[in-house]
Design a protein around this motif. Structure first.
Motif, PDB file in Angstrom:
ATOM      1  N   GLY A  98      91.170  81.111   8.690  1.00  0.00           N
ATOM      2  CA  GLY A  98      90.610  80.000   9.455  1.00  0.00           C
ATOM      3  C   GLY A  98      91.389  79.725  10.717  1.00  0.00           C
ATOM      4  O   GLY A  98      92.624  79.835  10.743  1.00  0.00           O
ATOM      5  N   ASP A  99      90.695  79.326  11.782  1.00  0.00           N
ATOM      6  CA  ASP A  99      91.346  78.974  13.041  1.00  0.00           C
ATOM      7  C   ASP A  99      91.223  77.477  13.296  1.00  0.00           C
ATOM      8  O   ASP A  99      90.839  76.716  12.409  1.00  0.00           O
ATOM      9  N   HIS A 100      91.516  77.058  14.521  1.00  0.00           N
ATOM     10  CA  HIS A 100      91.537  75.634  14.861  1.00  0.00           C
ATOM     11  C   HIS A 100      90.134  75.082  15.113  1.00  0.00           C
ATOM     12  O   HIS A 100      89.972  73.874  15.226  1.00  0.00           O
ATOM     13  N   TYR A 101      89.139  75.960  15.214  1.00  0.00           N
ATOM     14  CA  TYR A 101      87.818  75.538  15.687  1.00  0.00           C
ATOM     15  C   TYR A 101      86.705  75.809  14.685  1.00  0.00           C
ATOM     16  O   TYR A 101      85.534  75.757  15.043  1.00  0.00           O
ATOM     17  N   LEU A 102      87.059  76.117  13.445  1.00  0.00           N
ATOM     18  CA  LEU A 102      86.057  76.427  12.427  1.00  0.00           C
ATOM     19  C   LEU A 102      85.086  77.487  12.932  1.00  0.00           C
ATOM     20  O   LEU A 102      83.860  77.351  12.821  1.00  0.00           O
ATOM     21  N   SER A 103      85.640  78.554  13.502  1.00  0.00           N
ATOM     22  CA  SER A 103      84.809  79.620  14.054  1.00  0.00           C
ATOM     23  C   SER A 103      84.094  80.396  12.966  1.00  0.00           C
ATOM     24  O   SER A 103      83.025  80.971  13.205  1.00  0.00           O
ATOM     25  N   ASN A 104      84.686  80.432  11.773  1.00  0.00           N
ATOM     26  CA  ASN A 104      84.092  81.157  10.663  1.00  0.00           C
ATOM     27  C   ASN A 104      83.108  80.254   9.924  1.00  0.00           C
ATOM     28  O   ASN A 104      83.460  79.161   9.477  1.00  0.00           O
ATOM     29  N   ALA A 105      81.858  80.707   9.803  1.00  0.00           N
ATOM     30  CA  ALA A 105      80.813  79.870   9.204  1.00  0.00           C
ATOM     31  C   ALA A 105      81.120  79.517   7.752  1.00  0.00           C
ATOM     32  O   ALA A 105      80.832  78.405   7.296  1.00  0.00           O
ATOM     33  N   GLN A 106      81.714  80.442   7.004  1.00  0.00           N
ATOM     34  CA  GLN A 106      82.024  80.161   5.612  1.00  0.00           C
ATOM     35  C   GLN A 106      83.076  79.065   5.504  1.00  0.00           C
ATOM     36  O   GLN A 106      82.985  78.182   4.644  1.00  0.00           O
ATOM     37  N   ASN A 107      84.059  79.085   6.403  1.00  0.00           N
ATOM     38  CA  ASN A 107      85.070  78.029   6.400  1.00  0.00           C
ATOM     39  C   ASN A 107      84.471  76.681   6.780  1.00  0.00           C
ATOM     40  O   ASN A 107      84.861  75.633   6.247  1.00  0.00           O
ATOM     41  N   ARG A 108      83.540  76.695   7.720  1.00  0.00           N
ATOM     42  CA  ARG A 108      82.871  75.451   8.094  1.00  0.00           C
ATOM     43  C   ARG A 108      82.131  74.877   6.889  1.00  0.00           C
ATOM     44  O   ARG A 108      82.142  73.665   6.646  1.00  0.00           O
ATOM     45  N   LEU A 109      81.499  75.733   6.111  1.00  0.00           N
ATOM     46  CA  LEU A 109      80.781  75.290   4.921  1.00  0.00           C
ATOM     47  C   LEU A 109      81.752  74.726   3.885  1.00  0.00           C
ATOM     48  O   LEU A 109      81.495  73.675   3.275  1.00  0.00           O
ATOM     49  N   ILE A 110      82.892  75.388   3.700  1.00  0.00           N
ATOM     50  CA  ILE A 110      83.893  74.910   2.751  1.00  0.00           C
ATOM     51  C   ILE A 110      84.377  73.515   3.146  1.00  0.00           C
ATOM     52  O   ILE A 110      84.519  72.614   2.308  1.00  0.00           O
ATOM     53  N   VAL A 111      84.628  73.317   4.440  1.00  0.00           N
ATOM     54  CA  VAL A 111      85.117  72.027   4.929  1.00  0.00           C
ATOM     55  C   VAL A 111      84.089  70.931   4.683  1.00  0.00           C
ATOM     56  O   VAL A 111      84.414  69.843   4.184  1.00  0.00           O
ATOM     57  N   PHE A 112      82.837  71.187   5.017  1.00  0.00           N
ATOM     58  CA  PHE A 112      81.814  70.155   4.847  1.00  0.00           C
ATOM     59  C   PHE A 112      81.547  69.867   3.376  1.00  0.00           C
ATOM     60  O   PHE A 112      81.290  68.718   2.996  1.00  0.00           O
ATOM     61  N   GLN A 113      81.591  70.875   2.526  1.00  0.00           N
ATOM     62  CA  GLN A 113      81.428  70.640   1.090  1.00  0.00           C
ATOM     63  C   GLN A 113      82.563  69.771   0.562  1.00  0.00           C
ATOM     64  O   GLN A 113      82.328  68.850  -0.235  1.00  0.00           O
ATOM     65  N   ALA A 114      83.774  70.037   1.018  1.00  0.00           N
ATOM     66  CA  ALA A 114      84.927  69.247   0.571  1.00  0.00           C
ATOM     67  C   ALA A 114      84.825  67.808   1.052  1.00  0.00           C
ATOM     68  O   ALA A 114      85.127  66.865   0.306  1.00  0.00           O
TER      69      ALA A 114
END
Length: 634
Positions: free
Chosen positions: A609-625
């Motif tokens: 993961g980077d500072h900008y949630l460039s990875n879609a899967q990481n963005r999904l993990i963040v929003f689910q959390a």
């Protein structure tokens, strides 16, 4: 049904208004289409398109306007590299900027590279030959800075590249565009001591250099008519004397600059033949800083406006006609063909994530060709209302309030959402974070606390070396405004932020423990002293100290990590392992200290993961959390 890069040319429409809880993926996904750009001849549209299915990521899409056929190139899973932008070099080649995670001297950093893509063969390669670096003392971190496209020499561009001087000063190279074999390069401007940026005139001559020594700047000018370089302006960083060159007009001695007018950034033009360098005001705003780059007539290159404001009658009338045809959205002219006939428009609003439209002035047509977010439509999204409130010292603070549909007049569970930066600001229009939260039933307040950009010099200056002080009070005062106006349920308020906003979230629980029931930080700064010291190996270290502070004892005192004992609400920390802006260890250390103190804390590590949630899967993990955490604690 929305279309994605479909050239069916059916204009958009939406159904009846209804409140609907959308899947998290609708908000957590990367845009379906972004960074759309029109080829100089107006025959093709390039864009970055999201890829779904087994392989998730992004590709560069090239669409033939006449046939509607799309070709896709340069797939990335947004882990090895992220496609950040693109532009046409000529009718055949697209320049694609990509960001790569790297480590230099043990320090995590980003590297930016420029890839050239031939739209006909589909072949791509780095524009900078690797053999070129054998002549350098080091491989430059930034290999993507184009300072001029050369319309009269369409097979060449001008680029800045450092690597020949140990201080990081760049030279300017004329690079040949090729997709196979080796290209030819020529040094057009050798690096000069402390000069870190160069600017060309419209005749493609390298005219302006920006010199920086610690926190002092000089704007230098060179000309074939004189020897050496002369100083046009000199000033200290973050001072009222700042004068920043923006670009030349067609006339080679007319330079447009940004400087203060009545305390706010405005646009001026200066005749460099004038020994007094008189600044002639071109455009200003009585209430806000003028933002955005210069706008030019494609054919002649003359300056016609700045940002979304045009002083040229032809373009102003076109903009006026667009606004009349699309009255419910803000409409931005983002690109033109070289003959000025075809053009691209991005139409967006609070509850319209963005529609790309293709216009044809001869045919007098305007058609929707793509939607930025296919699943998000105005009928299911909320309006972001402009608001303002008084801080405790009387300062006016502006911001945006997003309410869930049907939530008007109710005391709602509330999210206080300070922005990152902190020298940045909230913008009107679509915001996927606040829309996601409102869709889940939360009221969302986003404020431009003192120190934010856009509100003039004095307002921004209040945030210099002022973390955790009155800036933090402005955030708290916003939360109390929500309570006083009957919008927020005082027993259900959470503070959330990213980067500096993550810092403000944790500091909020420390300075106002009675106000918040929980806190969420993504990539937040937990140790301000360590943040500043992390810049020691970089050329912007003195700027970082001036902006954030150089009293390390004080910086530690205003750090959330120093005050973990005072945190008495549930905390959710999230951070990408490959964050090159705020180091992963910031959240890791905070988690360890909170856990040692027996606090209620959860830490989610985003691999790659980077500072900008460039990875879609990481963005999904963040929003689910976030959804789970808020449901549990609010």
């Amino acid at each position: 049904m929305r279309c994605i890069l479909s050239f069916c040319l059916v204009f958009f429409g939406h159904g009846a208004i209804q409140a609907e809880v959308l899947p998290i993926e609708a908000f957590a996904s990367k845009p379906d289409v972004s960074n759309m750009d029109l080829s100089p001849n107006g025959d093709h549209v390039a864009s970055i398109v999201k890829v779904t299915g087994k392989k998730k990521g992004a590709v560069v899409s090239i669409v033939n306007i006449a046939t509607g056929k799309a070709n896709y190139h340069l797939f990335t899973d947004n882990s090895k590299f992220v496609i950040t932008s693109l532009e046409w070099a000529n009718d055949d080649v697209v320049l694609v900027e990509a960001k790569f995670p790297a480590v230099r001297g043990g320090v995590p950093v980003n590297e930016w590279r420029l890839i050239q893509l031939n739209i006909h063969s589909g072949k791509s390669r780095s524009i900078v030959p690797r053999l070129m670096f054998k002549k350098f003392s080091y491989v430059p971190q930034i290999q993507s800075k184009v300072i001029d496209i050369l319309p009269d020499e369409p097979d060449f561009i001008l680029m800045e590249l450092a690597g020949q001087r140990s201080g990081g000063e760049p030279s300017v190279y004329k690079m040949k565009l090729v997709t196979e074999g080796s290209g030819r390069t020529k040094v057009m401007q050798r690096a000069r001591e402390d000069v870190y940026d160069w600017l060309t005139d419209r005749q493609n001559n390298i005219r302006i250099g920006i010199r920086r020594d610690d926190t002092s700047y000089e704007i230098l000018e060179q000309s074939a008519e004189r020897d050496g370089m002369r100083t046009l302006w000199s000033f200290e960083a973050f001072s009222k004397e700042e004068v920043w060159p923006m670009g030349f007009d067609v006339e080679p001695n007319i330079l447009y600059v940004k400087a203060l007018h009545d305390g706010r950034d405005a646009i001026f033009k200066v005749d460099l033949n004038d020994k007094a360098l008189t600044k002639e005001l071109v455009y200003s705003n009585d209430n806000y800083d003028v933002t955005g780059g210069l706008r030019r007539d494609i054919g002649s290159g003359r300056v016609i406006g700045v940002g979304d404001h045009y002083w040229d009658n032809d373009y102003a009338n076109l903009k006026k006609s667009l606004d009349a045809a699309l009255p419910d959205t803000s409409n931005y002219l983002i690109d033109f063909s070289a003959d000025g006939n075809r053009y691209l428009v991005l139409s967006t609003s609070d509850n319209e994530p963005g529609i790309y439209l293709l216009g044809d002035r001869k045919a007098k047509s305007l058609n929707a060709i793509a939607y930025r977010y296919n699943q998000l439509t105005p009928d299911v999204l909320s309006i972001r209302e402009d608001i303002s409130y008084q801080a405790r010292d009387g300062l006016n603070i502006e911001g945006y309030l997003t309410l869930p549909k049907g939530g008007e007049g109710k005391k709602l569970p509330t999210i206080i959402f300070p922005h990152g930066g902190p020298i940045s600001h909230e913008s009107s229009g679509f915001d996927y974070w606040s829309q996601f939260l409102a869709n889940r039933g939360y009221a969302v307040l986003q404020m431009d606390f003192r120190g934010s950009s856009g509100y003039g010099f004095d307002f921004m200056q209040m945030g210099i070396a002022s973390w955790g002080q009155a800036m933090q009070d402005d955030v708290e005062d916003g939360a109390r405004w929500m309570i006083d106006n009957g919008i927020a349920d005082p027993e259900r308020i959470c503070i959330l932020g990213a980067s500096y906003g993550g810092y403000a979230a944790l500091m909020g629980t420390i300075k106002s423990p009675e106000l918040y029931q929980c806190a969420i930080s993504f990539a937040g700064v937990m140790d301000v002293e360590a943040l500043v010291k992390s810049h020691r190996r970089f050329i912007n270290y003195e700027i970082a100290k001036k902006q954030i502070g150089d009293d390390f004892d004080l910086l530690w005192e205003i750090s959330p990590l120093k005050h973990v004992k005072k945190v008495n609400v549930p905390v959710l920390l999230m951070h990408g392992e490959k964050d090159r802006s705020v180091r992963y260890s910031q959240s890791e250390d905070m988690f360890d200290e909170l856990e040692d103190e027996g606090k209620q804390v959860e830490f989610i590590t985003l691999e790659d993961g980077d500072h900008y949630l460039s990875n879609a899967q990481n963005r999904l993990i963040v929003f689910q959390a976030i959804e789970r955490f808020l449901a549990q604690h609010l």
